[in-house]
Design a protein around this motif. Sequence first.
Motif, short mmCIF file in Angstrom:
data_model
loop_
_atom_site.label_atom_id
_atom_site.label_comp_id
_atom_site.label_asym_id
_atom_site.label_seq_id
_atom_site.Cartn_x
_atom_site.Cartn_y
_atom_site.Cartn_z
N ASP A 138 -0.40 -4.49 -10.65
CA ASP A 138 -0.24 -5.89 -10.56
C ASP A 138 1.97 -6.23 -10.30
OD1 ASP A 138 -1.99 -6.87 -10.50
OD2 ASP A 138 -1.95 -7.37 -12.56
N TYR A 139 1.73 -4.95 -10.22
CA TYR A 139 3.51 -4.78 -9.75
C TYR A 139 3.91 -3.78 -8.60
CZ TYR A 139 3.61 -1.04 -12.36
OH TYR A 139 3.43 0.44 -13.34
N ASP A 140 5.38 -3.96 -7.94
CA ASP A 140 5.34 -2.87 -6.32
C ASP A 140 7.24 -2.66 -6.97
OD1 ASP A 140 6.12 -2.00 -4.46
OD2 ASP A 140 7.90 -3.45 -3.79
N GLU A 141 7.15 -1.14 -7.38
CA GLU A 141 9.08 -1.36 -7.31
C GLU A 141 9.51 -0.33 -6.57
OE1 GLU A 141 6.39 2.30 -9.23
OE2 GLU A 141 6.53 0.46 -9.53
N ILE A 142 8.63 -0.35 -5.37
CA ILE A 142 8.75 0.51 -3.60
C ILE A 142 9.89 -0.75 -2.91
CG2 ILE A 142 8.34 1.81 -1.02
CD1 ILE A 142 5.40 1.99 -3.36
N PHE A 143 9.07 -1.98 -2.79
CA PHE A 143 10.42 -3.01 -2.23
C PHE A 143 10.58 -4.00 -3.00
CE2 PHE A 143 6.80 -1.55 1.14
CZ PHE A 143 7.61 -0.70 2.60
N GLY A 144 10.51 -3.93 -4.78
CA GLY A 144 11.01 -4.17 -4.75
C GLY A 144 10.44 -5.94 -5.38
N THR A 145 8.96 -5.90 -5.00
CA THR A 145 8.30 -7.42 -4.96
C THR A 145 7.37 -7.38 -6.26
OG1 THR A 145 6.23 -6.75 -4.23
CG2 THR A 145 8.23 -7.72 -3.15
N ILE A 199 1.00 -1.41 0.14
CA ILE A 199 -0.02 -0.02 0.17
C ILE A 199 1.22 0.93 -0.26
CG2 ILE A 199 -1.39 1.40 2.02
CD1 ILE A 199 -2.73 -1.44 2.51
N GLU A 200 0.91 2.36 -0.79
CA GLU A 200 2.11 2.96 -1.18
C GLU A 200 0.71 4.21 -0.64
OE1 GLU A 200 3.79 6.49 -4.36
OE2 GLU A 200 3.52 4.00 -5.11
N ILE A 201 1.23 5.52 0.35
CA ILE A 201 0.27 6.47 0.79
C ILE A 201 0.70 7.71 -0.24
CG2 ILE A 201 -0.58 7.83 2.86
CD1 ILE A 201 0.22 4.59 3.96
N GLU A 202 0.23 8.20 -0.44
CA GLU A 202 0.73 9.11 -1.49
C GLU A 202 -0.05 10.87 -0.39
OE1 GLU A 202 -0.34 8.89 -5.15
OE2 GLU A 202 1.72 8.25 -6.25
N ASP A 203 0.92 12.32 -0.80
CA ASP A 203 0.05 13.10 -0.36
C ASP A 203 -1.61 13.49 -1.33
OD1 ASP A 203 1.03 15.14 -2.48
OD2 ASP A 203 2.66 15.24 -0.59
N TYR A 204 -1.39 14.99 -1.08
CA TYR A 204 -2.69 15.25 -2.49
C TYR A 204 -1.99 15.46 -3.79
CZ TYR A 204 -6.16 18.34 -4.00
OH TYR A 204 -7.13 18.79 -4.86
N CYS A 205 -1.12 15.72 -3.16
CA CYS A 205 -0.27 16.36 -4.66
C CYS A 205 0.07 14.61 -5.63
CB CYS A 205 1.12 16.98 -4.45
SG CYS A 205 0.94 18.93 -3.60
N ILE A 264 -1.12 -1.14 -4.40
CA ILE A 264 -2.21 -0.25 -3.94
C ILE A 264 -1.51 1.56 -3.72
CG2 ILE A 264 -4.66 0.09 -3.14
CD1 ILE A 264 -5.26 -2.77 -2.29
N ARG A 265 -1.84 2.22 -4.67
CA ARG A 265 -1.91 3.17 -4.21
C ARG A 265 -3.02 4.25 -3.73
NH1 ARG A 265 -0.27 7.53 -7.61
NH2 ARG A 265 -1.92 7.42 -9.59
N ILE A 266 -2.79 5.11 -2.59
CA ILE A 266 -4.28 5.30 -1.35
C ILE A 266 -3.51 7.01 -2.00
CG2 ILE A 266 -4.93 3.88 -0.89
CD1 ILE A 266 -3.51 4.58 1.59
N GLN A 267 -3.90 7.77 -2.08
CA GLN A 267 -3.70 9.38 -2.22
C GLN A 267 -4.60 10.07 -1.09
OE1 GLN A 267 -4.00 11.64 -6.24
NE2 GLN A 267 -2.67 12.21 -5.41
N CYS A 268 -3.87 11.50 -0.37
CA CYS A 268 -5.03 11.98 0.39
C CYS A 268 -5.84 13.20 -0.27
CB CYS A 268 -4.44 12.82 0.90
SG CYS A 268 -4.78 13.67 2.37
N ASN A 269 -7.03 12.82 0.16
CA ASN A 269 -7.99 14.23 -0.67
C ASN A 269 -8.17 15.21 0.40
OD1 ASN A 269 -9.56 13.41 1.41
ND2 ASN A 269 -10.89 11.68 0.35
N ASN A 270 -8.62 15.52 -0.52
CA ASN A 270 -9.10 17.13 0.14
C ASN A 270 -10.39 17.53 0.83
OD1 ASN A 270 -10.61 17.29 -1.54
ND2 ASN A 270 -9.92 19.37 -2.52
N LYS A 271 -11.18 16.82 1.73
CA LYS A 271 -12.09 16.38 2.61
C LYS A 271 -11.34 16.30 3.41
CE LYS A 271 -14.49 13.51 -1.12
NZ LYS A 271 -14.79 12.60 -2.06
N ARG A 272 -12.17 17.13 4.10
CA ARG A 272 -12.88 17.16 5.99
C ARG A 272 -13.07 16.08 6.46
NH1 ARG A 272 -10.52 22.12 8.95
NH2 ARG A 272 -9.53 23.23 7.12
#
Length: 62
Positions: free
Chosen positions: A38-45, A4-10, A50-58
Amino acid sequence: MTVIEIEDYCGNTIGAILTDKNIEIINICGFDVADKEDYDEIFGTTDKRIRIQCNNKRISGD
Protein backbone atom coordinates in the motif's frame (compact mmCIF):
# COMPACT_ATOMS: atom_id res chain seq x y z
CA MET A 1 -2.59 5.41 -9.16
CA THR A 2 -0.58 2.20 -9.12
CA VAL A 3 3.15 1.61 -9.39
CA ILE A 4 4.28 -1.61 -11.06
CA GLU A 5 7.84 -2.54 -10.07
CA ILE A 6 9.53 -4.98 -12.46
CA GLU A 7 12.25 -7.31 -11.16
CA ASP A 8 14.59 -9.79 -12.77
CA TYR A 9 14.73 -13.44 -11.66
CA CYS A 10 17.12 -12.54 -8.79
CA GLY A 11 14.80 -9.86 -7.38
CA ASN A 12 16.73 -6.83 -8.65
CA THR A 13 14.55 -3.93 -9.80
CA ILE A 14 14.99 -3.40 -13.54
CA GLY A 15 12.18 -0.91 -14.12
CA ALA A 16 8.98 0.64 -12.84
CA ILE A 17 5.75 1.94 -14.32
CA LEU A 18 3.62 4.68 -12.73
CA THR A 19 0.03 4.36 -13.96
CA ASP A 20 -2.83 6.82 -13.75
CA LYS A 21 -5.37 4.19 -12.67
CA ASN A 22 -5.81 1.54 -10.00
CA ILE A 23 -4.54 -1.61 -11.76
CA GLU A 24 -5.61 -5.15 -10.88
CA ILE A 25 -3.40 -7.79 -12.55
CA ILE A 26 -5.42 -10.78 -13.75
CA ASN A 27 -2.75 -12.87 -15.47
CA ILE A 28 0.91 -12.48 -16.41
CA CYS A 29 3.02 -14.63 -18.74
CA GLY A 30 6.73 -14.91 -17.86
CA PHE A 31 6.37 -13.12 -14.51
CA ASP A 32 4.97 -13.82 -11.04
CA VAL A 33 3.33 -11.31 -8.71
CA ALA A 34 5.87 -11.07 -5.86
CA ASP A 35 3.65 -8.97 -3.58
CA LYS A 36 1.26 -6.04 -3.35
CA GLU A 37 1.87 -3.16 -0.96
CA ASP A 38 0.00 0.00 0.00
CA TYR A 39 2.94 2.36 -0.50
CA ASP A 40 5.57 3.19 -3.12
CA GLU A 41 9.11 4.31 -2.42
CA ILE A 42 10.25 4.29 -6.06
CA PHE A 43 8.36 7.41 -7.17
CA GLY A 44 7.73 8.64 -3.62
CA THR A 45 3.94 8.33 -3.74
CA THR A 46 1.44 6.90 -1.30
CA ASP A 47 -0.10 4.76 -4.03
CA LYS A 48 -0.36 1.00 -4.29
CA ARG A 49 2.71 -0.87 -5.54
CA ILE A 50 2.68 -4.25 -7.27
CA ARG A 51 6.03 -6.07 -7.59
CA ILE A 52 6.29 -8.49 -10.51
CA GLN A 53 9.30 -10.78 -10.83
CA CYS A 54 10.55 -12.62 -13.90
CA ASN A 55 10.15 -16.38 -13.53
CA ASN A 56 12.19 -19.12 -15.18
CA LYS A 57 9.36 -20.45 -17.35
CA ARG A 58 9.91 -20.25 -21.08
CA ILE A 59 7.30 -18.63 -23.27
CA SER A 60 6.50 -20.48 -26.47
CA GLY A 61 5.28 -18.42 -29.38
CA ASP A 62 4.25 -21.51 -31.36
